[in-house]
Design an enzyme around this catalytic site. Structure first.
Site, PDB file in Angstrom:
ATOM      1  N   ALA A  81     -12.935  -9.446   4.041  1.00 52.66           N
ATOM      2  CA  ALA A  81     -13.202 -10.370   3.212  1.00 52.66           C
ATOM      3  C   ALA A  81     -12.973 -11.754   3.758  1.00 52.66           C
ATOM      4  O   ALA A  81     -12.432 -11.670   4.747  1.00 52.66           O
ATOM      5  CB  ALA A  81     -12.398 -10.201   1.823  1.00 52.66           C
ATOM      6  N   GLY A 136     -12.049  -5.544   3.647  1.00 55.35           N
ATOM      7  CA  GLY A 136     -13.135  -5.328   2.881  1.00 55.35           C
ATOM      8  C   GLY A 136     -14.526  -4.735   3.693  1.00 55.35           C
ATOM      9  O   GLY A 136     -15.182  -4.152   2.896  1.00 55.35           O
ATOM     10  N   GLU A 165     -13.802  -1.103   3.234  1.00 59.08           N
ATOM     11  CA  GLU A 165     -14.253  -0.793   2.229  1.00 59.08           C
ATOM     12  C   GLU A 165     -15.524  -0.649   1.515  1.00 59.08           C
ATOM     13  O   GLU A 165     -16.032   0.198   0.802  1.00 59.08           O
ATOM     14  CB  GLU A 165     -13.320  -1.874   0.936  1.00 59.08           C
ATOM     15  CG  GLU A 165     -12.041  -1.692   0.877  1.00 59.08           C
ATOM     16  CD  GLU A 165     -11.062  -2.857   0.414  1.00 59.08           C
ATOM     17  OE1 GLU A 165     -11.296  -3.936   0.711  1.00 59.08           O
ATOM     18  OE2 GLU A 165     -10.443  -2.683  -0.426  1.00 59.08           O
ATOM     19  N   GLU A 220      -4.565  -5.540   5.056  1.00 64.76           N
ATOM     20  CA  GLU A 220      -4.190  -6.532   3.956  1.00 64.76           C
ATOM     21  C   GLU A 220      -2.843  -6.734   4.098  1.00 64.76           C
ATOM     22  O   GLU A 220      -2.457  -7.869   3.646  1.00 64.76           O
ATOM     23  CB  GLU A 220      -4.768  -5.887   2.355  1.00 64.76           C
ATOM     24  CG  GLU A 220      -6.208  -5.679   2.179  1.00 64.76           C
ATOM     25  CD  GLU A 220      -7.039  -4.809   2.964  1.00 64.76           C
ATOM     26  OE1 GLU A 220      -6.501  -3.911   3.634  1.00 64.76           O
ATOM     27  OE2 GLU A 220      -8.111  -4.497   2.753  1.00 64.76           O
TER      28      GLU A 220
END
Ligand code: DAK
Length: 260
Positions: free
Chosen positions: A67, A112, A115, A135
């Site tokens: 992210a 992310g 993911e 994370e």
């Protein structure tokens, strides 16, 4: 739609969606999420001749390095939940896309990015691919369902090890664990994904869509996967493609499927 952060191209019925933020290692910002949502809910479904989709990252260094951490500044609890919810929705749309979606992982696939790769139906790792869920280094848990899909793919013990240590693993280890379907030479990821999609493109499209639905149902706590399969079987038995597929077998010829 004019995309700012995606490049979309088509060849032989296969769409290649490239996250085009090379300088930021293809980090997933709000624009990338909005554009992925648009592609998978508007543009992709409108392409009736589409066989499948390859998702990759621009350049040779990253698929997506997570992210976009720069967008985390000023995040409070409410905004964080909205951000997470939005990511979950977009990745569910990809996972439920009725055509196969393959991640061509050409480098870092972190947070992310990992993911996103896990929301795809398959993952092809280039030799330099690096996977991880870092994370906890940022004081966070995964926000886009990494804590759920990593378990689905590699099991609870190994998933917890990767999630809790934030360790990165290479392509071969990802393959050994079942996170990557294949490892190929660096730069060959998209070609391998297209080779698989071309093979799938010779099969009955409605059967492909129903198979994706049945497999997803296994992981959906609100669905009964066994009943989903029974219904899919009944639905497909009434299609022209089922008659064509079985006639072609009896007549010893190649089936010509129409997606009807
Ligand atoms: N976001 C923004 N920019 C990034 C980035 C990222 N995730 N990763 C790299 N970049 C940028 C760098 O800032 C740098 O930009 P400039 O400084 O040149 O402007 C450029 O990309 C090149 O990166 P490096 O200079 O760092 O390149 P290196 O080769 O030295 O290192 C690296 C590569 C991948 C090891 C390193 O960039 C790195 O560690 N990147 C961060 C990896 C990471 O921690 N990713 C985030 C994972 S966590 C949630 C929602 C979502 C999430 C969690 C919660 N909620 C709503 C609660 C998800 C979280 C994650 O994805």
């Amino acid at each position: 739609m004019d995309y700012q952060s995606l490049l979309v191209s088509y060849e032989d019925g296969i769409a290649t969606v490239t996250i085009n933020r090379e300088k930021a290692l293809n980090a997933l910002n709000k624009t990338v999420f909005a554009e992925l949502r648009h592609f998978f809910s508007v543009e992709g479904p409108a392409r009736k001749d589409l066989i499948g989709v390859v998702i990759t990252g621009a350049g040779s260094k990253a698929f997506a390095a997570g992210a976009d951490i720069k967008e985390f500044m000023g995040l409070d609890g409410e905004k964080a939940m909205a951000l997470s919810q939005n990511g979950h929705e977009v990745f569910f749309i990809i996972e439920q896309f009725p055509k196969p979606v393959i991640a061509a992982v050409n480098g870092f696939s972190l947070g992310g990015g990992c993911e996103l790769a896990m929301a795809c139906h398959m993952r092809i790792a280039g030799a330099k691919a690096r996977f991880g869920q870092p994370e906890v280094n940022l004081g966070l848990t995964p926000g886009y369902a990494g804590s759920q899909r990593l378990i689905q793919l590699i099991g609870k013990g190994k998933a917890l090890e990767l999630l809790l240590t934030a360790d990165m693993i290479g392509a071969e280890e990802a393959h050994r664990l079942g996170l990557a379907n294949h490892v190929v030479e660096q730069g060959e990821e998209v070609a391998k994904a297209k080779e698989i999609l071309k093979k799938i493109g010779t099969k009955a499209p409605l059967a492909i869509a129903k198979t994706i639905e049945c497999v997803n149902a296994y992981f959906d706590k609100n669905a009964n996967g066994f009943q989903t399969e029974v219904k899919a079987f009944g639905f497909l038995a009434e299609t022209e493609d089922f008659r064509e597929g079985s006639n072609a077998f009896i007549e010893k010829r190649k089936a010509e499927f129409k997606g009807k």
